[in-house]
Design an enzyme around this catalytic site. Sequence first.
Site, short mmCIF file in Angstrom:
data_model
loop_
_atom_site.label_atom_id
_atom_site.label_comp_id
_atom_site.label_asym_id
_atom_site.label_seq_id
_atom_site.Cartn_x
_atom_site.Cartn_y
_atom_site.Cartn_z
CG ASP A 162 -2.05 0.99 1.14
OD1 ASP A 162 -2.40 1.40 0.01
OD2 ASP A 162 -2.60 1.37 2.19
CG ASN A 184 -4.27 -12.76 -6.10
OD1 ASN A 184 -5.34 -13.11 -5.62
ND2 ASN A 184 -4.18 -12.06 -7.23
CE LYS A 186 0.00 -14.81 -7.99
NZ LYS A 186 -0.85 -15.87 -8.58
NE ARG A 207 -12.42 12.95 -6.68
CZ ARG A 207 -13.33 12.57 -5.76
NH1 ARG A 207 -14.59 12.43 -6.10
NH2 ARG A 207 -12.97 12.33 -4.52
CE LYS A 208 -14.17 5.88 -10.56
NZ LYS A 208 -15.10 5.11 -11.38
C1 LIG Z 1 2.51 13.29 0.44
C2 LIG Z 1 1.00 13.56 0.53
C3 LIG Z 1 0.34 12.83 1.63
C4 LIG Z 1 -1.12 13.00 1.59
C5 LIG Z 1 -1.87 11.89 2.10
C6 LIG Z 1 -1.58 10.62 1.38
C7 LIG Z 1 -2.07 9.44 2.17
C8 LIG Z 1 -1.57 8.12 1.61
C9 LIG Z 1 -1.62 7.11 2.73
C10 LIG Z 1 -1.30 5.70 2.30
C11 LIG Z 1 -2.51 4.97 1.83
C12 LIG Z 1 -3.51 4.79 2.94
O1 LIG Z 1 -3.23 4.22 3.96
S1 LIG Z 1 -5.02 5.46 2.74
C13 LIG Z 1 -5.93 5.00 4.18
C14 LIG Z 1 -6.96 3.93 3.88
N1 LIG Z 1 -8.02 4.46 3.03
C15 LIG Z 1 -9.04 5.18 3.53
O2 LIG Z 1 -9.19 5.36 4.75
C16 LIG Z 1 -10.02 5.77 2.54
C17 LIG Z 1 -11.46 5.77 3.04
N2 LIG Z 1 -12.33 6.22 1.96
C18 LIG Z 1 -12.73 7.51 1.89
O3 LIG Z 1 -12.55 8.31 2.82
C19 LIG Z 1 -13.46 7.95 0.65
O4 LIG Z 1 -13.81 6.80 -0.12
C20 LIG Z 1 -12.62 8.88 -0.23
C21 LIG Z 1 -12.43 10.24 0.48
C22 LIG Z 1 -11.23 8.31 -0.55
C23 LIG Z 1 -13.36 9.10 -1.56
O5 LIG Z 1 -14.64 9.59 -1.25
P1 LIG Z 1 -15.36 10.61 -2.24
O6 LIG Z 1 -14.48 11.77 -2.51
O7 LIG Z 1 -16.70 10.85 -1.67
O8 LIG Z 1 -15.42 9.78 -3.59
P2 LIG Z 1 -16.62 8.91 -4.15
O9 LIG Z 1 -17.53 9.86 -4.85
O10 LIG Z 1 -17.18 8.00 -3.13
O11 LIG Z 1 -15.84 8.02 -5.20
C24 LIG Z 1 -15.23 8.57 -6.34
C25 LIG Z 1 -15.36 7.55 -7.45
O12 LIG Z 1 -14.63 6.37 -7.06
C26 LIG Z 1 -15.48 5.22 -7.02
N3 LIG Z 1 -15.11 4.37 -5.90
C27 LIG Z 1 -14.99 4.73 -4.61
N4 LIG Z 1 -14.62 3.69 -3.85
C28 LIG Z 1 -14.50 2.64 -4.70
C29 LIG Z 1 -14.13 1.26 -4.53
N5 LIG Z 1 -13.82 0.76 -3.34
N6 LIG Z 1 -14.11 0.48 -5.63
C30 LIG Z 1 -14.45 0.96 -6.86
N7 LIG Z 1 -14.79 2.26 -7.07
C31 LIG Z 1 -14.82 3.08 -6.01
C32 LIG Z 1 -16.90 5.80 -6.87
O13 LIG Z 1 -17.87 4.91 -7.36
C33 LIG Z 1 -16.79 7.06 -7.70
O14 LIG Z 1 -16.87 6.69 -9.06
P3 LIG Z 1 -17.64 7.59 -10.16
O15 LIG Z 1 -19.07 7.62 -9.71
O16 LIG Z 1 -16.98 8.94 -10.11
O17 LIG Z 1 -17.42 6.84 -11.44
#
Ligand SMILES: CCCCCCCCCCCC(=O)SCCNC(=O)CCNC(=O)[C@H](O)C(C)(C)COP(=O)(O)OP(=O)(O)OC[C@H]1O[C@@H](n2cnc3c(N)ncnc32)[C@H](O)[C@@H]1OP(=O)(O)O
Length: 241
Positions: A162, A184, A186, A207-208
């Site tokens: 990640d 996966n 393996k 945004r993806k």
């Molecule tokens: C150095 C700098 C450091 C800066 C900081 C950098 C941090 C990096 C850290 C390392 C990585 C991590 O640990 S990250 C931590 C773990 N992850 C999280 O906690 C994230 C939790 N999720 C969220 O808070 C939320 O989902 C967001 C904020 C990420 C997105 O929410 P949003 O902005 O409302 O977006 P949303 O409209 O829902 O989704 C946008 C589009 O993506 C699609 N989409 C959303 N989720 C999914 C999904 N799981 N699978 C498929 N598609 C999805 C939606 O259908 C939509 O498609 P369409 O309709 O537009 O087609």
Amino acid sequence: MFPACAVRLRALHILRAPRGGVLPPAGERRAAQKLFSSEKVIHKDRSLPNSSWNSDLKLMFDQFMKKCEDGSWEHLPSYGSRSSQIVQYFKEVFLETKLRKDEQMLSQARLFTRSYEDGLGFEYVMFHNEQEKRTVCFCQGGPYLQGPPGFLHGGSIATIIDETASMTAIIAGGIVMTVNLNINYKRPIPLCSVVVINCQVDKIEGRKLFISCDVRSIDEKTLYSDATSLFIKLDPNKSLT
Ligand SMILES: CCCCCCCCCCCC(=O)SCCNC(=O)CCNC(=O)[C@H](O)C(C)(C)COP(=O)(O)OP(=O)(O)OC[C@H]1O[C@@H](n2cnc3c(N)ncnc32)[C@H](O)[C@@H]1OP(=O)(O)O
């Protein structure tokens, strides 16, 4: 869209990734270096060799530092916590006031992968190839990351995948978060061995950002894991909480 951060990310690009091997103007580079210089004094770069690194990790570090000489690869420094300016921007734009108020907790925060003593957890170094939109990470997983006896815990493998995938996505897209990670597993990864994690941007749709990764032994003969992940660029008009 991300005013303060755009400047910093631009600075990151200037320092990291001269496109096509062409260096940006010297003045622009000096300004970018200045933006980073105060933090470099405060924070130790944890991606440089230390006495816990085994010979494989040192060898891969040396090989890739050589590849950086022609500008095709860039060494990515790594600190115990994320850049204070980015964290500040993140807090101001994406965190609710009640969370922002908990300054003491936030000031103690450390990057998960850098929160262990040297050699006990994740020892790793990343290199980025801008042209190929690819990041490699060489990682030696230490004894505190054990899952099955003698092998790495699956959660620790997910963590370093990640982290590598998120660096790849941040460089390509700015401030992102992981919304999906499929792995996966393996073959089990022996504790304290060195693996190479190879991540690339497959596709960007709005945004993806779609990133794929594999984890191999450094001789590339053993495929330990492969993964796909989806990152979403954060929308400054939407609260995270
Ligand atoms: C150095 C700098 C450091 C800066 C900081 C950098 C941090 C990096 C850290 C390392 C990585 C991590 O640990 S990250 C931590 C773990 N992850 C999280 O906690 C994230 C939790 N999720 C969220 O808070 C939320 O989902 C967001 C904020 C990420 C997105 O929410 P949003 O902005 O409302 O977006 P949303 O409209 O829902 O989704 C946008 C589009 O993506 C699609 N989409 C959303 N989720 C999914 C999904 N799981 N699978 C498929 N598609 C999805 C939606 O259908 C939509 O498609 P369409 O309709 O537009 O087609």
